[in-house]
Motif scaffolding. Structure first.
Motif, PDB file in Angstrom:
ATOM      1  N   LEU A 118      -4.427  -3.594  23.163  1.00 53.82           N
ATOM      2  CA  LEU A 118      -3.243  -2.764  22.965  1.00 53.82           C
ATOM      3  C   LEU A 118      -2.052  -3.481  23.582  1.00 53.82           C
ATOM      4  O   LEU A 118      -2.155  -4.620  24.047  1.00 53.82           O
ATOM      5  CB  LEU A 118      -3.458  -1.404  23.617  1.00 53.82           C
ATOM      6  N   VAL A 119      -0.939  -2.792  23.597  1.00 55.22           N
ATOM      7  CA  VAL A 119       0.270  -3.384  24.173  1.00 55.22           C
ATOM      8  C   VAL A 119      -0.017  -3.868  25.589  1.00 55.22           C
ATOM      9  O   VAL A 119       0.364  -4.971  25.983  1.00 55.22           O
ATOM     10  CB  VAL A 119       1.422  -2.360  24.133  1.00 55.22           C
ATOM     11  N   ASP A 120      -0.683  -2.993  26.330  1.00 48.75           N
ATOM     12  CA  ASP A 120      -1.184  -3.443  27.635  1.00 48.75           C
ATOM     13  C   ASP A 120      -2.440  -4.258  27.343  1.00 48.75           C
ATOM     14  O   ASP A 120      -3.446  -3.720  26.892  1.00 48.75           O
ATOM     15  CB  ASP A 120      -1.504  -2.209  28.486  1.00 48.75           C
ATOM     16  N   ARG A 121      -2.343  -5.534  27.560  1.00 47.86           N
ATOM     17  CA  ARG A 121      -3.437  -6.374  27.064  1.00 47.86           C
ATOM     18  C   ARG A 121      -4.741  -6.183  27.812  1.00 47.86           C
ATOM     19  O   ARG A 121      -5.773  -6.690  27.409  1.00 47.86           O
ATOM     20  CB  ARG A 121      -3.043  -7.845  27.081  1.00 47.86           C
ATOM     21  N   TYR A 122      -4.666  -5.430  28.907  1.00 45.10           N
ATOM     22  CA  TYR A 122      -5.936  -5.144  29.591  1.00 45.10           C
ATOM     23  C   TYR A 122      -6.683  -3.995  28.920  1.00 45.10           C
ATOM     24  O   TYR A 122      -7.786  -3.650  29.307  1.00 45.10           O
ATOM     25  CB  TYR A 122      -5.680  -4.837  31.070  1.00 45.10           C
ATOM     26  N   CYS A 123      -6.046  -3.401  27.975  1.00 41.00           N
ATOM     27  CA  CYS A 123      -6.735  -2.339  27.240  1.00 41.00           C
ATOM     28  C   CYS A 123      -7.378  -2.930  25.993  1.00 41.00           C
ATOM     29  O   CYS A 123      -6.711  -3.172  24.979  1.00 41.00           O
ATOM     30  CB  CYS A 123      -5.755  -1.239  26.820  1.00 41.00           C
ATOM     31  N   GLY A 124      -8.639  -3.205  26.100  1.00 42.40           N
ATOM     32  CA  GLY A 124      -9.378  -3.805  24.989  1.00 42.40           C
ATOM     33  C   GLY A 124     -10.200  -2.776  24.252  1.00 42.40           C
ATOM     34  O   GLY A 124     -10.268  -1.611  24.664  1.00 42.40           O
ATOM     35  N   PRO A 125     -10.820  -3.201  23.174  1.00 43.13           N
ATOM     36  CA  PRO A 125     -11.633  -2.261  22.398  1.00 43.13           C
ATOM     37  C   PRO A 125     -12.917  -1.887  23.130  1.00 43.13           C
ATOM     38  O   PRO A 125     -13.415  -2.656  23.944  1.00 43.13           O
ATOM     39  CB  PRO A 125     -11.928  -3.032  21.115  1.00 43.13           C
ATOM     40  N   LYS A 126     -13.382  -0.707  22.809  1.00 46.51           N
ATOM     41  CA  LYS A 126     -14.642  -0.268  23.392  1.00 46.51           C
ATOM     42  C   LYS A 126     -15.800  -0.858  22.630  1.00 46.51           C
ATOM     43  O   LYS A 126     -16.893  -0.999  23.144  1.00 46.51           O
ATOM     44  CB  LYS A 126     -14.750   1.269  23.313  1.00 46.51           C
ATOM     45  N   GLU A 127     -15.540  -1.071  21.385  1.00 44.96           N
ATOM     46  CA  GLU A 127     -16.587  -1.543  20.500  1.00 44.96           C
ATOM     47  C   GLU A 127     -15.887  -2.316  19.393  1.00 44.96           C
ATOM     48  O   GLU A 127     -14.759  -1.963  19.009  1.00 44.96           O
ATOM     49  CB  GLU A 127     -17.320  -0.346  19.892  1.00 44.96           C
ATOM     50  N   ALA A 128     -16.536  -3.360  18.909  1.00 43.32           N
ATOM     51  CA  ALA A 128     -15.904  -4.108  17.821  1.00 43.32           C
ATOM     52  C   ALA A 128     -16.971  -4.832  17.023  1.00 43.32           C
ATOM     53  O   ALA A 128     -18.058  -5.115  17.522  1.00 43.32           O
ATOM     54  CB  ALA A 128     -14.903  -5.120  18.381  1.00 43.32           C
ATOM     55  N   ASP A 129     -16.651  -5.030  15.742  1.00 50.09           N
ATOM     56  CA  ASP A 129     -17.497  -5.933  14.973  1.00 50.09           C
ATOM     57  C   ASP A 129     -16.583  -6.990  14.365  1.00 50.09           C
ATOM     58  O   ASP A 129     -15.481  -7.207  14.882  1.00 50.09           O
ATOM     59  CB  ASP A 129     -18.316  -5.182  13.925  1.00 50.09           C
ATOM     60  N   GLY A 130     -16.965  -7.596  13.277  1.00 51.16           N
ATOM     61  CA  GLY A 130     -16.186  -8.700  12.731  1.00 51.16           C
ATOM     62  C   GLY A 130     -14.733  -8.337  12.477  1.00 51.16           C
ATOM     63  O   GLY A 130     -13.821  -9.033  12.923  1.00 51.16           O
ATOM     64  N   THR A 131     -14.470  -7.243  11.834  1.00 49.61           N
ATOM     65  CA  THR A 131     -13.094  -6.946  11.436  1.00 49.61           C
ATOM     66  C   THR A 131     -12.571  -5.642  12.017  1.00 49.61           C
ATOM     67  O   THR A 131     -11.410  -5.316  11.846  1.00 49.61           O
ATOM     68  CB  THR A 131     -13.001  -6.840   9.915  1.00 49.61           C
ATOM     69  N   ARG A 132     -13.409  -4.848  12.653  1.00 52.75           N
ATOM     70  CA  ARG A 132     -12.931  -3.537  13.111  1.00 52.75           C
ATOM     71  C   ARG A 132     -13.174  -3.352  14.600  1.00 52.75           C
ATOM     72  O   ARG A 132     -14.098  -3.910  15.170  1.00 52.75           O
ATOM     73  CB  ARG A 132     -13.649  -2.434  12.352  1.00 52.75           C
ATOM     74  N   ALA A 133     -12.304  -2.596  15.217  1.00 52.87           N
ATOM     75  CA  ALA A 133     -12.437  -2.333  16.646  1.00 52.87           C
ATOM     76  C   ALA A 133     -12.187  -0.865  16.931  1.00 52.87           C
ATOM     77  O   ALA A 133     -11.419  -0.207  16.212  1.00 52.87           O
ATOM     78  CB  ALA A 133     -11.434  -3.186  17.418  1.00 52.87           C
ATOM     79  N   LEU A 134     -12.865  -0.353  17.910  1.00 52.87           N
ATOM     80  CA  LEU A 134     -12.723   1.051  18.328  1.00 52.87           C
ATOM     81  C   LEU A 134     -12.018   1.092  19.674  1.00 52.87           C
ATOM     82  O   LEU A 134     -12.476   0.487  20.643  1.00 52.87           O
ATOM     83  CB  LEU A 134     -14.108   1.687  18.444  1.00 52.87           C
ATOM     84  N   PHE A 135     -10.886   1.754  19.714  1.00 59.29           N
ATOM     85  CA  PHE A 135     -10.144   1.957  20.967  1.00 59.29           C
ATOM     86  C   PHE A 135     -10.169   3.427  21.301  1.00 59.29           C
ATOM     87  O   PHE A 135     -10.070   4.266  20.392  1.00 59.29           O
ATOM     88  CB  PHE A 135      -8.685   1.520  20.815  1.00 59.29           C
ATOM     89  N   SER A 136     -10.246   3.715  22.571  1.00 56.09           N
ATOM     90  CA  SER A 136     -10.139   5.114  22.992  1.00 56.09           C
ATOM     91  C   SER A 136      -9.474   5.105  24.348  1.00 56.09           C
ATOM     92  O   SER A 136     -10.002   4.527  25.289  1.00 56.09           O
ATOM     93  CB  SER A 136     -11.528   5.749  23.060  1.00 56.09           C
ATOM     94  N   PHE A 137      -8.299   5.720  24.449  1.00 55.62           N
ATOM     95  CA  PHE A 137      -7.525   5.594  25.676  1.00 55.62           C
ATOM     96  C   PHE A 137      -6.577   6.781  25.803  1.00 55.62           C
ATOM     97  O   PHE A 137      -6.166   7.386  24.795  1.00 55.62           O
ATOM     98  CB  PHE A 137      -6.748   4.279  25.654  1.00 55.62           C
ATOM     99  N   PRO A 138      -6.186   7.083  27.019  1.00 53.44           N
ATOM    100  CA  PRO A 138      -5.212   8.166  27.192  1.00 53.44           C
ATOM    101  C   PRO A 138      -3.888   7.778  26.555  1.00 53.44           C
ATOM    102  O   PRO A 138      -3.482   6.616  26.644  1.00 53.44           O
ATOM    103  CB  PRO A 138      -5.079   8.294  28.705  1.00 53.44           C
ATOM    104  N   LEU A 139      -3.249   8.723  25.980  1.00 57.32           N
ATOM    105  CA  LEU A 139      -2.016   8.495  25.236  1.00 57.32           C
ATOM    106  C   LEU A 139      -0.966   7.741  26.026  1.00 57.32           C
ATOM    107  O   LEU A 139      -0.264   6.878  25.509  1.00 57.32           O
ATOM    108  CB  LEU A 139      -1.406   9.852  24.848  1.00 57.32           C
ATOM    109  N   ASN A 140      -0.870   8.158  27.278  1.00 59.46           N
ATOM    110  CA  ASN A 140       0.218   7.653  28.100  1.00 59.46           C
ATOM    111  C   ASN A 140      -0.032   6.268  28.662  1.00 59.46           C
ATOM    112  O   ASN A 140       0.849   5.692  29.289  1.00 59.46           O
ATOM    113  CB  ASN A 140       0.446   8.615  29.267  1.00 59.46           C
ATOM    114  N   SER A 141      -1.242   5.781  28.470  1.00 59.54           N
ATOM    115  CA  SER A 141      -1.601   4.523  29.124  1.00 59.54           C
ATOM    116  C   SER A 141      -1.493   3.376  28.134  1.00 59.54           C
ATOM    117  O   SER A 141      -1.060   3.553  26.989  1.00 59.54           O
ATOM    118  CB  SER A 141      -3.019   4.628  29.680  1.00 59.54           C
ATOM    119  N   CYS A 142      -1.853   2.204  28.599  1.00 56.96           N
ATOM    120  CA  CYS A 142      -1.986   1.020  27.753  1.00 56.96           C
ATOM    121  C   CYS A 142      -0.689   0.631  27.065  1.00 56.96           C
ATOM    122  O   CYS A 142      -0.679   0.177  25.921  1.00 56.96           O
ATOM    123  CB  CYS A 142      -3.104   1.210  26.733  1.00 56.96           C
TER     124      CYS A 142
END
Ligand SMILES: *C1O[C@H](CO)[C@@H](O)[C@H](O)[C@H]1NC(C)=O
Ligand SMILES: *[C@@H]1O[C@H](CO)[C@@H](O)[C@H](O)[C@H]1NC(C)=O
Ligand SMILES: *[C@@H]1O[C@H](CO)[C@@H](O)[C@H](O)[C@H]1NC(C)=O
Ligand SMILES: *[C@@H]1O[C@H](CO)[C@@H](O)[C@H](O)[C@H]1NC(C)=O
Ligand SMILES: *[C@@H]1O[C@H](CO)[C@@H](O)[C@H](O)[C@H]1NC(C)=O
Ligand SMILES: *[C@@H]1O[C@H](CO)[C@@H](O)[C@H](O)[C@H]1NC(C)=O
Ligand SMILES: *[C@@H]1O[C@H](CO)[C@@H](O)[C@H](O)[C@H]1NC(C)=O
Ligand SMILES: *[C@@H]1O[C@H](CO)[C@@H](O)[C@H](O)[C@H]1NC(C)=O
Ligand SMILES: *[C@@H]1O[C@H](CO)[C@@H](O)[C@H](O)[C@H]1NC(C)=O
Ligand SMILES: *[C@@H]1O[C@H](CO)[C@@H](O)[C@H](O)[C@H]1NC(C)=O
Ligand SMILES: *[C@@H]1O[C@H](CO)[C@@H](O)[C@H](O)[C@H]1NC(C)=O
Ligand SMILES: *[C@@H]1O[C@H](CO)[C@@H](O)[C@H](O)[C@H]1NC(C)=O
Length: 795
Positions: A628-652
């Protein structure tokens, strides 16, 4: 008649008056020659209030009073059920012209009297009966007995002891005038001359070929019912036995005149009127032929039997049984507390009797019989079909002379016929001899009493009906109560059927009549069409069923098992008791939603995204390297082309854009090249993936005051792809080329959005440049309810 009719017509039987003459209109009277009498009927509607008849002959005008009628061979009856007055005059009646016992002429007057005027109508009728006279003819009329014998009879072969007694007496007679002597049983009464007999209402007459004797019933010289000895086989009879004699020098002329009539009143037995006459009414006479009928008609026995009559012999008694519903009977409804009916039979009977010498006696009998009052219950029939949610009640077996005047439902009166505006309908059903009424009242009508027993899960509807029925033509009324009940058992809270679809969950509820006992909730909100519209549910509700389509990502869903492959969504509908507000059941449906890409904006302030980067990532890259914009916020899960992010709205590194009505949290998914560690990829024409959640401001609580996010509703999420360079993140106009949105309604008017830097609580005051507005609508129980002034300049 046992039942006093009062139809406003009375017979004046003892008055004389001068009267005007008039012509009677055709059609209101009817004259007929019957076998043995003149028959005249006059409509009651014409005769007015009162009337009487006069017999007319060369010697004068004779008022036919009750006594005079019985003595002179007239019978007058008012027959309200037939609607006419009837006059029967025997061909041997006192004032009938007789030519050779073949042509009979009767002149008479009808006098209709009322307060204003008495009108006389004159009639004459001539009859030549085709039926030849038998040697002896006996008529048992309703008010007299008449016997006529051929005057030149052959001498009988045997002579009875009684006759010898009479002969002795006749011999001792000193006069050559005709004398009459009555025999009362065994007793010989003193003889009298004919004028004396006439004074006592016995009438003797000599026609061309016949000797006629007539007497009213119940004369002192006849033997009748009262004397028990004259019950023949248990049937009451009246017998009059007159011996007429004249001493002519050495010879005695003697004529025996006997009339015997059954005085049976008729009895009622299971639908039949039974009339009896002894077989041995005339000793040593055999009955050879019997004809019977109603209203002056006579038919042969087999024909009568075809009509349902029964002619039987029991115990030396002839029993004639006529069914109540036979043609020619008259019935009448009557109210004495309850509804009753009775039937009237004008029985006519002919018996041909033969004595030992083959001398024929024709016996004719007129009898008016009536049944006792028979209960005539009307019936109410429950024809309710539960599914129609309407009571259908049939009031049947209503006699034709009774009509429904009104219906009381729950004390309220509705006169029949109902007005068209009425919620109820009533329809008349006409059958052959009865009619009926079908009443329909909906279950939910105020007139219907509802009872719900929670313990037994039984709901009962009850309708009490008080019918007002009128007997015509008197207009007497009676009431008939009917009560119908419709019972629903297993009255359980409504349960929805639910099916998964690609885009959401569909719920269906088939309405039941008692569903109004419950309310349907989504979360804590009552399901209404307004709520459905507000949340984007698609609701269709008709009288049959309720359909609720809940599109994915609308308010009320709960998501679980969020993975790259998809997630499961659960939607729950609650049912609560309308009275106690206690939730009694729920229908929760969980559906799997496989998806390549989605975004969720939860009420607790979390953004969950699965995004496809096949366009955003240079070939050979991996989605795991996105952040994400905050580069320390990475995906929770990813495969070749897709990634799953889950984070508080106000963060990242999110950006908050506060609008007049909405607040939008925006972030961006960026790809980091492996070789250039920690360097943002910002190549000018890389596709940018912007992710954002928009919440209506009014539904947010403690937005800027506490560390927790809480929204009444889920946010509207969107994934926006654009080819614009990433550099201008603050640019107010970002033109999306492709956007995945959580709701179709979530189109933004970006010009109205003020872009703000990400807010990190606690932030107390935020000011929006376009002016001041207030946050309100803090929920009860919220920590430290407050109003927040927003001012962009302060940030
Ligand atoms: C930008 O995209 C175009 C076409 O999509 C491509 O030809 C070009 O090489 C790209 N530029 C860079 C710097 O990747
Ligand atoms: C009609 O006749 C009746 C009785 O016969 C009598 O009482 C009444 O006064 C008469 N009415 C008129 C208007 O003559
Ligand atoms: C009998 O009545 C008719 C009319 O109905 C009349 O023309 C005729 O004169 C009457 N005859 C006698 C004898 O009264
Ligand atoms: C008939 O009898 C009565 C009394 O018995 C007597 O007074 C009367 O005169 C008699 N009449 C004739 C016509 O003989
Ligand atoms: C016949 O008549 C006798 C006496 O009259 C009576 O006791 C008996 O019950 C009668 N039988 C029938 C079948 O009516
Ligand atoms: C009631 O309805 C019937 C049939 O539909 C119609 O003939 C009649 O005129 C209506 N009456 C009123 C008062 O509207
Ligand atoms: C009514 O009477 C007719 C003939 O009179 C008969 O055919 C019909 O079956 C009767 N209907 C009912 C309902 O009794
Ligand atoms: C039916 O209605 C009539 C008229 O209102 C009333 O007099 C009568 O008592 C009612 N009957 C019952 C059983 O309620
Ligand atoms: C019965 O009621 C009807 C209509 O209400 C009326 O025309 C008739 O005269 C009444 N009859 C009597 C005998 O009151
Ligand atoms: C009437 O009919 C309904 C529907 O068929 C039924 O539930 C009810 O028990 C019936 N009985 C009475 C007495 O109303
Ligand atoms: C659906 O319609 C029925 C009547 O058809 C009504 O009773 C019910 O309240 C409606 N339900 C909702 C949720 O609007
Ligand atoms: C706020 O969001 C709603 C729902 O998406 C939208 O209809 C409305 O236009 C938005 N308001 C503004 C000021 O953007």
């Amino acid at each position: 008649m046992a039942f006093g009719f009062c139809f406003g017509v009375a017979l004046l039987l003892s008055m004389w008056s001068t009267a005007e003459c008039a012509d009677i209109p055709n059609g209101v009277y009817h004259m007929e020659c019957r076998d043995r009498y003149f028959m005249i009927t006059v409509d009651l509607s014409f005769t007015g209030e009162e009337l009487y008849f006069e017999a007319v002959d060369g010697t004068g005008v004779y008022h036919i009073t009750e006594q005079y009628a019985a003595k002179c061979g007239y019978t007058v009856s008012v027959l309200p059920l037939q609607g006419h007055v009837e006059l029967r005059a025997s061909y041997f009646s006192c004032h009938t012209g007789n030519k050779d016992d073949e042509v009979f002429t009767f002149n008479f007057n009808l006098i209709a009297t009322n307060d204003r005027q008495n009108v006389t109508y004159t009639f004459n009728e001539t009859c030549s009966p085709s039926l030849p006279w038998s040697p002896r003819e006996v008529t048992c009329e309703t008010n007299y007995m008449e016997v006529s014998v051929r005057s030149e009879l052959n001498c009988p072969s045997g002579t009875m002891k009684d006759d010898w007694n009479a002969l002795k007496l006749a011999h001792s007679s000193t006069t050559s005038d005709w004398q009459v002597m009555f025999q009362k049983g065994e007793e010989q009464l003193p003889s009298m001359n004919l004028s004396e007999a006439r004074k006592r209402s016995y009438l003797f007459d000599l026609t061309d070929g016949r000797l006629v004797f007539r007497t009213p019933y119940g004369q002192p010289d006849s033997v009748s019912t009262e004397s028990l000895s004259l019950q023949v086989n248990g049937v009451p009879v009246e017998v009059v036995h007159a011996t007429l004699f004249s001493r002519q020098s050495w010879a005695v002329l003697m004529v025996d005149l006997v009339a015997a009539c059954s005085m049976h009143d008729g009895s009622f037995d299971s639908g039949y009127m039974v009339w009896e006459t002894p077989e041995e009414l005339y000793p040593s006479h055999d009955s050879t032929q019997l004809r019977v009928g109603l209203n002056g008609d006579l038919v042969e026995q087999p024909v009568a039997e075809e009509r349902g009559y029964m002619v039987e012999e029991h115990n030396s008694t002839v029993q004639i049984s006529i069914p109540c519903n036979a043609e020619g009977t008259y019935r009448k409804s009557l109210i004495t507390g309850e509804l009753y009916e009775f039937y009237i039979f004008h029985l006519y009977l002919e018996q041909i009797l033969m004595d030992e010498d083959g001398v024929e006696t024709r016996l004719r009998c007129q009898r008016t019989l009536n049944t006792p009052l028979l209960p005539r219950p009307v019936l109410t029939e429950n024809q309710t079909v539960l599914e129609e949610h309407t009571f259908t009640v049939y009031l049947g077996d209503v006699p034709t002379d009774v009509k429904l005047a009104a219906v009381h439902l729950n004390g309220q009166e509705f006169t029949v016929p109902f007005t068209n505006a009425s919620r109820y309908t009533i329809t008349q059903v006409d059958l052959n001899n009865t009619h009926g009424y079908t009443l329909k009242v909906p279950f939910d009508d105020p007139a219907v009493i509802q009872q719900f027993s929670k313990e037994d899960a039984v709901l009962q509807y009850r309708l009490d009906i008080n019918y007002t029925l009128t007997v015509l033509p008197e207009n007497t009324t009676f009431y008939h109560m009917g009560s119908v009940v419709a019972v629903f058992t297993d009255v359980s809270p409504p349960a929805f059927a639910a099916v998964c679809s690609e885009s959401g969950i569909s719920f269906k509820l088939d309405h039941r009549p008692f569903d109004y006992l419950w309310e349907i909730l989504i979360g804590s909100d009552l399901l209404t069409s307004e709520l459905a519209a507000q949340h984007g549910y698609i609701m269709t509700n008709n009288s049959q069923s309720l359909l609720l389509d809940v599109p994915l990502f609308t308010h009320g869903y709960e998501y679980k098992d969020v993975t790259l492959k998809g997630f499961s969504g659960t939607f729950e509908i609650l049912v609560r008791d309308r009275e106690t507000s206690e939730v009694q059941s729920s229908t929760a449906k969980t559906c799997p939603f496989p998806s390549t890409e989605f975004i969720m904006c939860s009420t607790d302030g979390r953004m969950t995204v699965v995004a496809d980067f096949s366009l955003a990532i240079p070939s050979g890259g991996v989605a795991a390297r996105t952040n994400l914009v905050d580069r320390y916020c990475g995906p929770k899960e990813a495969d070749g082309t897709r990634a799953l992010f889950s984070f508080p709205l106000n963060s990242c590194g999110a950006t908050v854009k506060l609008g007049r009505e909405n607040v939008t949290y925006q972030n961006e998914i960026l790809y980091t090249k492996k070789t250039q560690n920690s360097k943002r990829v910002a190549s000018d024409n890389t596709t940018r993936v912007i992710i954002q959640c928009t919440y209506p401001v009014a539904g947010l609580h403690r937005l800027f005051s506490v560390y927790r996010f809480e929204s009444d509703t889920v946010g509207y999420g969107s994934i926006i792809r654009t080819t614009q360079p990433t550099a201008g993140l603050q640019s107010p106009t970002v033109k999306p080329t492709a956007a995945l949105k959580t709701t179709p309604a979530a189109t933004r008017r970006r010009a109205q959005v003020a872009y703000l830097p990400a807010l990190h609580p606690p932030a107390r005051y935020i000011k929006v440049s376009r002016g001041e507005f207030l946050f309100s609508g803090m929920r009860k129980g919220a920590q430290g309810s407050m109003q927040t002034k927003v001012d962009a300049a302060q940030i």
